[in-house]
Design a protein around this motif. Structure first.
Motif, PDB file in Angstrom:
ATOM      1  N   UNK A  85       8.690  10.069  -1.942  1.00  0.00           N
ATOM      2  CA  UNK A  85       8.926   9.562  -0.695  1.00  0.00           C
ATOM      3  C   UNK A  85       7.355   9.670  -0.018  1.00  0.00           C
ATOM      4  N   UNK A  86       6.337  10.390  -0.823  1.00  0.00           N
ATOM      5  CA  UNK A  86       4.957   9.826  -0.527  1.00  0.00           C
ATOM      6  C   UNK A  86       4.487   8.295  -0.808  1.00  0.00           C
ATOM      7  N   UNK A  87       5.345   7.599  -1.397  1.00  0.00           N
ATOM      8  CA  UNK A  87       5.073   6.319  -1.881  1.00  0.00           C
ATOM      9  C   UNK A  87       4.868   5.210  -0.694  1.00  0.00           C
ATOM     10  N   UNK A  88       3.666   4.521  -0.954  1.00  0.00           N
ATOM     11  CA  UNK A  88       3.537   3.604   0.089  1.00  0.00           C
ATOM     12  C   UNK A  88       2.991   2.102  -0.590  1.00  0.00           C
ATOM     13  N   UNK A  89       3.851   1.046  -0.230  1.00  0.00           N
ATOM     14  CA  UNK A  89       3.346  -0.156  -0.890  1.00  0.00           C
ATOM     15  C   UNK A  89       1.929  -0.775  -0.390  1.00  0.00           C
ATOM     16  N   UNK A  90       1.354  -1.136  -1.485  1.00  0.00           N
ATOM     17  CA  UNK A  90       0.078  -1.932  -1.493  1.00  0.00           C
ATOM     18  C   UNK A  90       0.104  -2.885  -0.217  1.00  0.00           C
ATOM     19  N   UNK A  91      -0.880  -2.972   0.719  1.00  0.00           N
ATOM     20  CA  UNK A  91      -0.756  -3.893   1.775  1.00  0.00           C
ATOM     21  C   UNK A  91      -0.302  -3.247   3.013  1.00  0.00           C
ATOM     22  N   UNK A  92       0.210  -2.124   3.127  1.00  0.00           N
ATOM     23  CA  UNK A  92       0.401  -1.334   4.295  1.00  0.00           C
ATOM     24  C   UNK A  92      -0.642  -0.818   5.250  1.00  0.00           C
ATOM     25  N   UNK A  93      -0.442  -0.730   6.519  1.00  0.00           N
ATOM     26  CA  UNK A  93      -1.113  -0.186   7.308  1.00  0.00           C
ATOM     27  C   UNK A  93      -0.585   1.294   7.966  1.00  0.00           C
ATOM     28  N   UNK A  94      -1.349   2.367   7.669  1.00  0.00           N
ATOM     29  CA  UNK A  94      -0.632   3.560   7.930  1.00  0.00           C
ATOM     30  C   UNK A  94      -1.516   4.389   8.818  1.00  0.00           C
ATOM     31  N   UNK A  95      -0.976   5.284   9.696  1.00  0.00           N
ATOM     32  CA  UNK A  95      -2.036   6.101  10.532  1.00  0.00           C
ATOM     33  C   UNK A  95      -2.842   7.251   9.459  1.00  0.00           C
TER      34      UNK A  95
END
Length: 232
Positions: free
Chosen positions: A59-69
């Protein structure tokens, strides 16, 4: 079977390049110090007797192309560009031939790191979890099937921050090959579909701040990008 007290979260899904299908992520293993130059820049040496590992939650996964804080609890957040390997068949105490056949696909990945929190762990001989297992810190681009790619060899791996090159090497610089990593890791775990292995980062890691745009690539794979926004 009793009823769960809350809804069971679905596994994160990683896009497969060029397909209307996805790869569910169950576990994320990460290889430490798999490039000699990176080990040196961090003040250490490669342990050439065997690879070693840490983990991130799926659940640390983040898709490429994301904007995250920009994450809380750090003032020294670092980028690390990596090759990700997705397991496609069961592998336990695998031979080199079995390890090669166990690979489902490859992708570009970022192992984002709270470097100050990681250093706290090193200084006090404590786990690295606060430094490594960070929300949105396992950034992965769409997978390319191994059957569509071929062998990992001398492909270029690179990363830019706001267009400025920070990391530039080749996959041939890895101390431990993909097959060697799978052979070794499978001595300790029953590897299975859904397992993702991040294979280490080359030299050139460094800090990023809110507003930065991170991009990167490995020859033959879909590129990766991440934008950091202001902290929540």
């Amino acid at each position: 079977m009793t009823n769960p007290v809350f809804a069971t979260p679905a596994l994160p899904q990683l896009e497969i390049s060029g397909e209307g299908a996805s790869y569910p992520i169950a576990r994320i293993f990460c290889v430490g110090r798999n490039y000699a130059a990176h080990a040196a820049e961090m003040g250490g040496e490669v342990d050439r007797e065997a690879p070693w590992y840490f983990t991130k939650s799926a659940f640390a996964f983040c898709a490429s192309g994301s904007s995250v804080p920009y994450p809380p609890g750090t003032s020294n957040y670092h980028h690390e560009m990596e090759l990700a390997v997705a397991i496609g068949t069961d592998a336990f105490k695998a031979s080199p031939e079995e390890a090669e056949k166990a690979v489902f696909g490859y992708a570009c990945a970022l192992d984002m790191t709270r470097r100050d929190r990681q250093q706290d762990g090193k200084d006090h001989r404590r786990p690295w979890s606060l430094g490594k297992d960070v929300e949105n810190s396992a950034v992965v681009a769409p997978l390319t099937r191994a059957s569509d790619f071929g062998r990992v060899s001398t492909q270029r791996i690179h990363l830019e921050v706001n267009g400025e090159c920070r990391q530039d090497a080749t996959l041939a610089d890895m101390v431990w090959s993909v097959e060697e990593i799978i052979c070794h890791l499978s001595q300790y775990y029953h590897l299975r579909p859904g397992d993702l292995i991040l294979t280490g980062t080359p030299a050139g890691v460094g800090p990023v701040v809110a507003g930065d745009e991170i991009t990167g690539g490995i020859d033959g794979f879909a590129g990766i990008s991440l934008r950091l926004t202001d902290p929540e």
